[in-house]
Design a protein around this motif. Structure first.
Motif, mmCIF file in Angstrom:
data_model
loop_
_atom_site.group_PDB
_atom_site.id
_atom_site.type_symbol
_atom_site.label_atom_id
_atom_site.label_comp_id
_atom_site.label_asym_id
_atom_site.label_seq_id
_atom_site.Cartn_x
_atom_site.Cartn_y
_atom_site.Cartn_z
ATOM 1 N N GLU A 71 32.238 -125.213 87.661
ATOM 2 C CA GLU A 71 32.275 -126.075 86.476
ATOM 3 C C GLU A 71 31.404 -125.529 85.347
ATOM 4 O O GLU A 71 31.778 -125.595 84.172
ATOM 5 C CB GLU A 71 31.816 -127.477 86.843
ATOM 6 N N GLY A 72 30.261 -124.961 85.701
ATOM 7 C CA GLY A 72 29.382 -124.391 84.688
ATOM 8 C C GLY A 72 30.045 -123.234 83.953
ATOM 9 O O GLY A 72 29.905 -123.103 82.740
ATOM 10 N N LEU A 73 30.772 -122.407 84.694
ATOM 11 C CA LEU A 73 31.469 -121.296 84.060
ATOM 12 C C LEU A 73 32.597 -121.797 83.169
ATOM 13 O O LEU A 73 32.827 -121.259 82.084
ATOM 14 C CB LEU A 73 32.004 -120.326 85.112
ATOM 15 N N VAL A 74 33.289 -122.830 83.599
ATOM 16 C CA VAL A 74 34.343 -123.419 82.772
ATOM 17 C C VAL A 74 33.736 -123.961 81.479
ATOM 18 O O VAL A 74 34.282 -123.748 80.385
ATOM 19 C CB VAL A 74 35.105 -124.522 83.542
ATOM 20 N N LEU A 75 32.588 -124.629 81.579
ATOM 21 C CA LEU A 75 31.921 -125.142 80.383
ATOM 22 C C LEU A 75 31.458 -123.998 79.478
ATOM 23 O O LEU A 75 31.571 -124.086 78.249
ATOM 24 C CB LEU A 75 30.734 -126.025 80.776
ATOM 25 N N PHE A 76 30.962 -122.929 80.072
ATOM 26 C CA PHE A 76 30.566 -121.753 79.292
ATOM 27 C C PHE A 76 31.778 -121.176 78.559
ATOM 28 O O PHE A 76 31.696 -120.820 77.385
ATOM 29 C CB PHE A 76 29.927 -120.704 80.208
ATOM 30 N N HIS A 77 32.890 -121.086 79.247
ATOM 31 C CA HIS A 77 34.124 -120.572 78.648
ATOM 32 C C HIS A 77 34.544 -121.458 77.470
ATOM 33 O O HIS A 77 34.918 -120.950 76.407
ATOM 34 C CB HIS A 77 35.219 -120.510 79.715
ATOM 35 N N GLN A 78 34.456 -122.757 77.639
ATOM 36 C CA GLN A 78 34.786 -123.672 76.546
ATOM 37 C C GLN A 78 33.807 -123.503 75.379
ATOM 38 O O GLN A 78 34.201 -123.547 74.212
ATOM 39 C CB GLN A 78 34.786 -125.115 77.039
ATOM 40 N N TYR A 79 32.549 -123.313 75.699
ATOM 41 C CA TYR A 79 31.524 -123.080 74.676
ATOM 42 C C TYR A 79 31.842 -121.829 73.867
ATOM 43 O O TYR A 79 31.726 -121.821 72.638
ATOM 44 C CB TYR A 79 30.162 -122.974 75.366
ATOM 45 N N LEU A 80 32.257 -120.749 74.540
ATOM 46 C CA LEU A 80 32.598 -119.510 73.834
ATOM 47 C C LEU A 80 33.746 -119.713 72.853
ATOM 48 O O LEU A 80 33.853 -119.004 71.857
ATOM 49 C CB LEU A 80 32.971 -118.409 74.835
ATOM 50 N N GLN A 81 34.602 -120.679 73.137
ATOM 51 C CA GLN A 81 35.753 -120.928 72.278
ATOM 52 C C GLN A 81 35.459 -121.908 71.150
ATOM 53 O O GLN A 81 36.129 -121.859 70.120
ATOM 54 C CB GLN A 81 36.905 -121.507 73.104
ATOM 55 N N SER A 82 34.514 -122.822 71.338
ATOM 56 C CA SER A 82 34.479 -123.955 70.423
ATOM 57 C C SER A 82 33.141 -124.277 69.774
ATOM 58 O O SER A 82 33.130 -124.920 68.730
ATOM 59 C CB SER A 82 34.969 -125.202 71.159
ATOM 60 N N ASP A 83 32.024 -123.916 70.346
ATOM 61 C CA ASP A 83 30.731 -124.337 69.802
ATOM 62 C C ASP A 83 30.375 -123.504 68.571
ATOM 63 O O ASP A 83 30.308 -122.288 68.646
ATOM 64 C CB ASP A 83 29.652 -124.176 70.872
ATOM 65 N N PRO A 84 30.123 -124.148 67.436
ATOM 66 C CA PRO A 84 29.790 -123.403 66.217
ATOM 67 C C PRO A 84 28.522 -122.545 66.341
ATOM 68 O O PRO A 84 28.378 -121.557 65.626
ATOM 69 C CB PRO A 84 29.587 -124.503 65.164
#
Length: 73
Positions: free
Chosen positions: A30-43
């Protein structure tokens, strides 16, 4: 393969490596999935990325992932 990459190219490489891992695992961490989402979306990701690159370029960085994980002497 080039010996060096631009900041943009290196970021893309990190993203695609994470993308491949998340995609091939049947139940990715889950942490890696959240990291992946962060790479795509967090300004803030670009400033965080540049800070990580600065750390990687320090000659006396406390951790060297290449030495600890890839380089076998």
């Amino acid at each position: 393969m080039p010996e060096t990459l631009t900041l943009d190219q290196a970021y893309r490489a990190a993203f695609f490596m994470t993308d491949v891992y998340v995609g091939m695992e049947s139940r990715p961490d889950e942490g890696l999935v959240l990291f992946h989402q962060y790479l795509q979306s967090d300004p803030a990701r670009w400033e965080d990325w540049k800070e990580a690159v600065r750390k990687a370029l320090q000659p006396n960085a406390p951790v060297d992932p290449l030495r600890e994980n890839l380089i076998r002497e």
